[in-house]
Design an enzyme around this catalytic site. Structure first.
Site, PDB file in Angstrom:
ATOM      1  N   HIS A   1     120.107  47.985 -89.084  1.00 48.39           N
ATOM      2  CA  HIS A   1     121.365  48.600 -89.513  1.00 48.39           C
ATOM      3  C   HIS A   1     122.536  47.764 -88.991  1.00 48.39           C
ATOM      4  CE1 HIS A   1     121.197  49.950 -85.341  1.00 48.39           C
ATOM      5  NE2 HIS A   1     122.502  50.161 -85.432  1.00 48.39           N
TER       6      HIS A   1
ATOM      7  N   HIS B   1     127.702  43.100 -87.943  1.00 48.42           N
ATOM      8  CA  HIS B   1     126.513  42.241 -87.979  1.00 48.42           C
ATOM      9  C   HIS B   1     125.271  43.097 -87.772  1.00 48.42           C
ATOM     10  CE1 HIS B   1     127.552  42.759 -83.746  1.00 48.42           C
ATOM     11  NE2 HIS B   1     126.241  42.711 -83.533  1.00 48.42           N
TER      12      HIS B   1
END
Length: 181
Positions: free
Chosen positions: A120, A39
């Site tokens: 990221h 995630h």
């Protein structure tokens, strides 16, 4: 008390493509993230009182970022590819603005701001760097510099519960908050 964070959860297709790329990094001393858990973390909250969930949800409903297209691409290492501690896939899209608003709203209800935000997804952590890793990882990062796991629409954020165990973490969605329409 529950351990919590705010995230953008990825589609199964993107998680699958990232999982396929992860296989090349399956080596001694690297702890890979289970693809189903990957995630984009917008904010780590830490241990919170369960009673605070409603207040966090109410604050997050004030986020005014509209749904946006996001792409997960490129692959590298923090702090640098020569001596990485974290292996990541880049997240492109309006994540910086989303993080900025989440940080401000969470600060209003007592959570301190975090430092610099780099969108990221973490796919691995280098626990014990070996000489082989130091030799092999820069080449793998070069191989995956044009990696593209795909595009998705970010139309909600998630308040997540993290449960740590010897088998690894388990993440459960506490609240899903749709982005402004």
């Amino acid at each position: 008390m529950i351990r919590a964070f705010i995230s953008v959860n990825l589609t199964p297709g993107i998680r699958q493509k990232i999982g396929e790329a992860e296989r090349d990094f399956d080596m001694k001393g690297i702890k890979l993230v289970e693809p189903s858990l990957i995630h984009v973390t917008l904010k780590f909250l830490g241990n919170i009182e369960e009673a605070k969930v409603g207040e966090i949800e109410a604050a997050l409903k004030k986020v005014s970022v509209r749904p946006f297209k996001a792409r997960m691409r490129s692959l590298g290492g923090f702090p640098n590819p020569r001596n990485p501690r974290v292996i990541w896939v880049g997240a492109e899209g309006d994540f910086a603005e989303l993080n900025k608003q989440v940080e401000a709203l969470m600060e209003e209800i007592g959570f301190p701001r975090e430092g610099r935000f780099q969108p990221h997804v973490t796919i691995g952590r280098v626990k014990f760097p070996t000489p082989e890793q130091k030799q092999d990882l820069p080449g793998l990062f070069e191989k995956y510099k044009d990696f593209d796991a795909g595009e998705m629409t970010v139309d909600s954020i998630h308040l997540m519960k993290s449960t740590l165990s010897p088998k690894g973490p388990r993440y459960d969605v506490l609240k899903e908050i749709p982005l402004a329409r």
